[in-house]
Motif scaffolding. Sequence first.
Motif, PDB file in Angstrom:
ATOM      1  N   THR A 215       0.834  -1.195   0.000  1.00 37.08           N
ATOM      2  CA  THR A 215       0.000   0.000   0.000  1.00 37.08           C
ATOM      3  C   THR A 215       0.868   1.244   0.000  1.00 37.08           C
ATOM      4  N   THR A 216       0.285   2.369  -0.372  1.00 35.72           N
ATOM      5  CA  THR A 216       1.019   3.624  -0.336  1.00 35.72           C
ATOM      6  C   THR A 216       1.002   4.185   1.081  1.00 35.72           C
ATOM      7  N   ALA A 217       1.979   5.004   1.395  1.00 32.36           N
ATOM      8  CA  ALA A 217       2.112   5.536   2.748  1.00 32.36           C
ATOM      9  C   ALA A 217       1.024   6.551   3.076  1.00 32.36           C
ATOM     10  N   ALA A 218       0.519   7.269   2.069  1.00 32.29           N
ATOM     11  CA  ALA A 218      -0.445   8.343   2.304  1.00 32.29           C
ATOM     12  C   ALA A 218      -1.719   7.802   2.945  1.00 32.29           C
ATOM     13  N   GLY A 219      -2.040   8.280   4.128  1.00 29.65           N
ATOM     14  CA  GLY A 219      -3.272   7.908   4.804  1.00 29.65           C
ATOM     15  C   GLY A 219      -3.283   6.507   5.379  1.00 29.65           C
ATOM     16  N   ARG A 221      -2.898   3.555   7.929  1.00 28.04           N
ATOM     17  CA  ARG A 221      -2.859   3.360   9.369  1.00 28.04           C
ATOM     18  C   ARG A 221      -1.872   2.244   9.699  1.00 28.04           C
ATOM     19  N   PRO A 222      -1.353   2.224  10.928  1.00 27.84           N
ATOM     20  CA  PRO A 222      -0.452   1.134  11.311  1.00 27.84           C
ATOM     21  C   PRO A 222      -1.125  -0.222  11.084  1.00 27.84           C
ATOM     22  N   GLY A 223      -0.434  -1.124  10.466  1.00 27.65           N
ATOM     23  CA  GLY A 223      -0.985  -2.445  10.172  1.00 27.65           C
ATOM     24  C   GLY A 223      -1.625  -2.569   8.811  1.00 27.65           C
ATOM     25  N   ASP A 224      -1.918  -1.450   8.168  1.00 22.07           N
ATOM     26  CA  ASP A 224      -2.534  -1.495   6.840  1.00 22.07           C
ATOM     27  C   ASP A 224      -1.464  -1.494   5.755  1.00 22.07           C
ATOM     28  N   ARG A 225      -0.631  -2.509   5.781  1.00 19.69           N
ATOM     29  CA  ARG A 225       0.471  -2.591   4.809  1.00 19.69           C
ATOM     30  C   ARG A 225       0.104  -3.399   3.569  1.00 19.69           C
ATOM     31  N   LEU A 226      -0.991  -4.169   3.654  1.00 20.76           N
ATOM     32  CA  LEU A 226      -1.456  -4.960   2.521  1.00 20.76           C
ATOM     33  C   LEU A 226      -2.901  -4.574   2.222  1.00 20.76           C
ATOM     34  N   HIS A 227      -3.259  -4.635   0.944  1.00 15.31           N
ATOM     35  CA  HIS A 227      -4.615  -4.265   0.539  1.00 15.31           C
ATOM     36  C   HIS A 227      -5.650  -5.313   0.951  1.00 15.31           C
ATOM     37  N   VAL A 228      -5.382  -6.580   0.637  1.00 18.69           N
ATOM     38  CA  VAL A 228      -6.400  -7.607   0.862  1.00 18.69           C
ATOM     39  C   VAL A 228      -5.874  -8.837   1.602  1.00 18.69           C
ATOM     40  N   TYR A 229      -4.644  -9.215   1.400  1.00 18.08           N
ATOM     41  CA  TYR A 229      -4.153 -10.489   1.952  1.00 18.08           C
ATOM     42  C   TYR A 229      -4.220 -10.470   3.481  1.00 18.08           C
ATOM     43  N   GLY A 230      -4.845 -11.510   4.044  1.00 19.31           N
ATOM     44  CA  GLY A 230      -4.959 -11.631   5.485  1.00 19.31           C
ATOM     45  C   GLY A 230      -5.971 -10.700   6.120  1.00 19.31           C
ATOM     46  N   ARG A 231      -6.816 -10.045   5.306  1.00 20.15           N
ATOM     47  CA  ARG A 231      -7.728  -9.031   5.833  1.00 20.15           C
ATOM     48  C   ARG A 231      -9.202  -9.442   5.685  1.00 20.15           C
ATOM     49  N   GLU A 232      -9.478 -10.735   5.711  1.00 18.07           N
ATOM     50  CA  GLU A 232     -10.851 -11.211   5.555  1.00 18.07           C
ATOM     51  C   GLU A 232     -11.774 -10.541   6.569  1.00 18.07           C
ATOM     52  N   PRO A 235     -12.658  -3.924   6.293  1.00 14.48           N
ATOM     53  CA  PRO A 235     -13.062  -3.073   5.166  1.00 14.48           C
ATOM     54  C   PRO A 235     -11.925  -2.840   4.184  1.00 14.48           C
ATOM     55  N   CYS A 236     -12.272  -2.854   2.911  1.00 17.52           N
ATOM     56  CA  CYS A 236     -11.301  -2.535   1.864  1.00 17.52           C
ATOM     57  C   CYS A 236     -10.758  -1.129   2.095  1.00 17.52           C
ATOM     58  N   LEU A 237      -9.468  -0.967   1.937  1.00 14.92           N
ATOM     59  CA  LEU A 237      -8.851   0.338   2.144  1.00 14.92           C
ATOM     60  C   LEU A 237      -9.256   1.337   1.064  1.00 14.92           C
TER      61      LEU A 237
END
Length: 275
Positions: A215-219, A221-232, A235-237
């Motif tokens: 993911t891009t750094a802009a906006g 949050r901590p832990g939001d380093r991947l868009h979908v993997y492991g995020r079942e 909410p989609c970023l």
Amino acid sequence: MPEGDTVWQTAQRLHTALAGQALTRSDLRVPRFATADLTGRTVLDVTPRGKHLLTRIEGGLTLHSHLRMEGSWQVYGSDERWRGGPTHQIRAILGNAAHTAVGYRLPVLELLRTADENQAVGHLGPDLLGPDWDPDIAAANLLSDPARPLGEALLDQRNLAGIGNVYKSELAFLARVTPWLPVGELPADTPARLVATAHRLLEANKNSFDRRTTTTAAGRRPGDRLHVYGREGRPCLRCGTAIRKAEQGDGSRERPTYWCPGCQSGPIPGSHHTS
């Protein structure tokens, strides 16, 4: 299974610890090579090839290993306690005066002539982190079987070497298609963009060490380093839709696959309709 950037990092650690030094300890704990003695030989280099590791040793020998799901190489100082697992899981030990490299749970370990390395890695497509990287060949390889689902094609190391399950899901998200979409149905410019994005992401993460980010750094949050993997269920970023998870595979092995129903179009499991 480790991604190509993780294998690249492992190769760098092994190379730093072993290259240029004579081995003072050698122990290959697989029946076929249990009597091989590499002590006294100098390690020339440790090179990654996709998800494979090639440890080249003086005298025209190469120790080929592959981590698959459970394997790992750990490097310890001469007086450091080994912590990679119980002794019975050790498959290889390579040591010099300053460092010891210990291979745990290695499913693939073989000693080859360096001249015969192609027997182990010659089937691989262009290496995303290697000197042979060729985006045109990689894109053409992806399209060689138009009916194949994108996720399966990305994981096939014969097409391009280095993508694992994390990058598979992330790349499909960034392309805005589901991993089940046949590659022949991708928009005309998407295969080239996919392989370029894959190369950019692995290059950006090869020195990140346990902090892989897509993911891009802009906006962010901590832990939001991947868009979908492991995020079942989260909410989609991008759109806020709950991320979904399903298994995907070719019948021989199923892998957890993540996607956003709001952002990604194409087939989904259990339906012949698009999401």
